[in-house]
Design a protein around this motif. Structure first.
Motif, PDB file in Angstrom:
ATOM      1  N   VAL A  38       0.844  -1.179   0.000  1.00  0.00           N
ATOM      2  CA  VAL A  38       0.000   0.000   0.000  1.00  0.00           C
ATOM      3  C   VAL A  38       0.888   1.240   0.000  1.00  0.00           C
ATOM      4  N   PRO A  39       0.635   2.194  -0.885  1.00  0.00           N
ATOM      5  CA  PRO A  39       1.429   3.427  -0.853  1.00  0.00           C
ATOM      6  C   PRO A  39       1.272   4.135   0.495  1.00  0.00           C
ATOM      7  N   MET A  40       2.404   4.505   1.097  1.00  0.00           N
ATOM      8  CA  MET A  40       2.383   5.150   2.401  1.00  0.00           C
ATOM      9  C   MET A  40       3.313   6.352   2.388  1.00  0.00           C
ATOM     10  N   LEU A  41       2.846   7.436   2.953  1.00  0.00           N
ATOM     11  CA  LEU A  41       3.666   8.635   3.104  1.00  0.00           C
ATOM     12  C   LEU A  41       3.667   9.011   4.577  1.00  0.00           C
ATOM     13  N   THR A  50       8.074  12.620  22.232  1.00  0.00           N
ATOM     14  CA  THR A  50       7.898  11.171  22.155  1.00  0.00           C
ATOM     15  C   THR A  50       8.610  10.422  23.272  1.00  0.00           C
ATOM     16  N   GLY A  51       9.596  11.079  23.890  1.00  0.00           N
ATOM     17  CA  GLY A  51      10.396  10.400  24.898  1.00  0.00           C
ATOM     18  C   GLY A  51      11.618   9.703  24.316  1.00  0.00           C
ATOM     19  N   TYR A  52      11.808   9.796  22.998  1.00  0.00           N
ATOM     20  CA  TYR A  52      12.959   9.202  22.341  1.00  0.00           C
ATOM     21  C   TYR A  52      13.890  10.286  21.827  1.00  0.00           C
ATOM     22  N   ALA A  53      15.151   9.952  21.686  1.00  0.00           N
ATOM     23  CA  ALA A  53      16.108  10.865  21.068  1.00  0.00           C
ATOM     24  C   ALA A  53      15.757  11.010  19.591  1.00  0.00           C
ATOM     25  N   LYS A  54      16.120  12.128  19.021  1.00  0.00           N
ATOM     26  CA  LYS A  54      15.782  12.462  17.637  1.00  0.00           C
ATOM     27  C   LYS A  54      16.118  11.327  16.653  1.00  0.00           C
ATOM     28  N   GLU A  55      17.355  10.893  16.651  1.00  0.00           N
ATOM     29  CA  GLU A  55      17.773   9.868  15.689  1.00  0.00           C
ATOM     30  C   GLU A  55      17.114   8.520  15.957  1.00  0.00           C
ATOM     31  N   GLN A  56      16.937   8.194  17.218  1.00  0.00           N
ATOM     32  CA  GLN A  56      16.282   6.923  17.557  1.00  0.00           C
ATOM     33  C   GLN A  56      14.844   6.934  17.055  1.00  0.00           C
ATOM     34  N   TRP A  57      14.137   8.025  17.304  1.00  0.00           N
ATOM     35  CA  TRP A  57      12.751   8.157  16.865  1.00  0.00           C
ATOM     36  C   TRP A  57      12.653   8.031  15.348  1.00  0.00           C
ATOM     37  N   ARG A  58      13.503   8.768  14.668  1.00  0.00           N
ATOM     38  CA  ARG A  58      13.460   8.748  13.202  1.00  0.00           C
ATOM     39  C   ARG A  58      13.832   7.380  12.650  1.00  0.00           C
ATOM     40  N   ASN A  59      14.798   6.734  13.254  1.00  0.00           N
ATOM     41  CA  ASN A  59      15.212   5.418  12.760  1.00  0.00           C
ATOM     42  C   ASN A  59      14.122   4.366  12.914  1.00  0.00           C
ATOM     43  N   PHE A  60      13.326   4.437  13.980  1.00  0.00           N
ATOM     44  CA  PHE A  60      12.198   3.510  14.127  1.00  0.00           C
ATOM     45  C   PHE A  60      11.331   3.555  12.875  1.00  0.00           C
ATOM     46  N   ILE A  61      10.976   4.757  12.482  1.00  0.00           N
ATOM     47  CA  ILE A  61      10.037   4.935  11.382  1.00  0.00           C
ATOM     48  C   ILE A  61      10.701   4.666  10.040  1.00  0.00           C
ATOM     49  N   ILE A  62      11.897   5.170   9.860  1.00  0.00           N
ATOM     50  CA  ILE A  62      12.602   4.984   8.590  1.00  0.00           C
ATOM     51  C   ILE A  62      12.864   3.506   8.333  1.00  0.00           C
ATOM     52  N   TYR A  64      11.072   1.008   9.347  1.00  0.00           N
ATOM     53  CA  TYR A  64       9.786   0.416   8.970  1.00  0.00           C
ATOM     54  C   TYR A  64       9.451   0.752   7.514  1.00  0.00           C
ATOM     55  N   ILE A  65       9.575   2.012   7.161  1.00  0.00           N
ATOM     56  CA  ILE A  65       9.222   2.448   5.808  1.00  0.00           C
ATOM     57  C   ILE A  65      10.129   1.780   4.771  1.00  0.00           C
ATOM     58  N   ASN A  66      11.399   1.663   5.069  1.00  0.00           N
ATOM     59  CA  ASN A  66      12.331   1.036   4.133  1.00  0.00           C
ATOM     60  C   ASN A  66      12.032  -0.440   3.904  1.00  0.00           C
ATOM     61  N   SER A  67      11.271  -1.041   4.790  1.00  0.00           N
ATOM     62  CA  SER A  67      10.907  -2.449   4.617  1.00  0.00           C
ATOM     63  C   SER A  67       9.665  -2.608   3.741  1.00  0.00           C
ATOM     64  N   LYS A  68       9.085  -1.512   3.293  1.00  0.00           N
ATOM     65  CA  LYS A  68       7.876  -1.540   2.471  1.00  0.00           C
ATOM     66  C   LYS A  68       8.201  -1.147   1.039  1.00  0.00           C
ATOM     67  N   GLU A  72       7.242   6.049   1.562  1.00  0.00           N
ATOM     68  CA  GLU A  72       8.031   7.271   1.430  1.00  0.00           C
ATOM     69  C   GLU A  72       7.899   8.054   2.721  1.00  0.00           C
ATOM     70  N   TYR A  73       8.845   8.952   2.934  1.00  0.00           N
ATOM     71  CA  TYR A  73       8.779   9.791   4.126  1.00  0.00           C
ATOM     72  C   TYR A  73       9.371  11.151   3.859  1.00  0.00           C
ATOM     73  N   LYS A  74       8.939  12.080   4.694  1.00  0.00           N
ATOM     74  CA  LYS A  74       9.455  13.440   4.691  1.00  0.00           C
ATOM     75  C   LYS A  74       9.893  13.755   6.108  1.00  0.00           C
ATOM     76  N   ILE A  75      11.090  14.296   6.242  1.00  0.00           N
ATOM     77  CA  ILE A  75      11.626  14.687   7.540  1.00  0.00           C
ATOM     78  C   ILE A  75      11.163  16.111   7.842  1.00  0.00           C
ATOM     79  N   LEU A  76      10.587  16.307   9.011  1.00  0.00           N
ATOM     80  CA  LEU A  76      10.153  17.629   9.443  1.00  0.00           C
ATOM     81  C   LEU A  76      10.944  18.031  10.685  1.00  0.00           C
ATOM     82  N   GLU A  77      11.338  19.268  10.740  1.00  0.00           N
ATOM     83  CA  GLU A  77      12.082  19.772  11.902  1.00  0.00           C
ATOM     84  C   GLU A  77      11.109  20.446  12.873  1.00  0.00           C
TER      85      GLU A  77
END
Length: 102
Positions: A38-41, A50-62, A64-68, A72-77
């Motif tokens: 399924v297309p996902m953005l 979130t209670g997580y460090a920036k890179e840890q949080w982003r890596n969780f999601i990235i 997951y997305i890379n396994s699909k 796709e994803y967009k990084i927001l600051e």
């Protein structure tokens, strides 16, 4: 899980332990057959709130997305409540994403 297990156990006359074990087994089955195409953005925050460090949080999601296949994803600051902060960017990027679907 406990509420669901209690409800099923009472309604079906099955022991709580058996319901819990079946629930865990079913979750493992779903993990092993997750072949979604399924297309996902995703819009990924900097992790604030979130209670997580920036890179840890982003890596969780990235990860997951890379396994699909169609992820796709967009990084927001910005903090975790991206929809309150970057709503225009989310709108613009969502429209682009939808228009590029085949």
């Amino acid at each position: 899980v406990q509420f669901v297990a209690d409800t099923i156990a009472v309604e079906k006359g099955i022991s709580y332990e058996k319901v819990c074990e079946a629930t865990k087994e079913n979750a493992k089955k779903l993990e092993s057959i997750d072949i979604t195409n399924v297309p996902m953005l995703f819009f990924i925050s900097n992790g604030d709130g979130t209670g997580y460090a920036k890179e840890q949080w982003r890596n969780f999601i990235i990860d997951y997305i890379n396994s699909k296949q169609n992820g796709e994803y967009k990084i927001l600051e910005c903090s975790h409540y991206v929809h309150n902060i970057e709503y225009q960017k989310i709108y613009d990027e969502s429209i682009k994403f939808i228009n590029n679907l085949q």
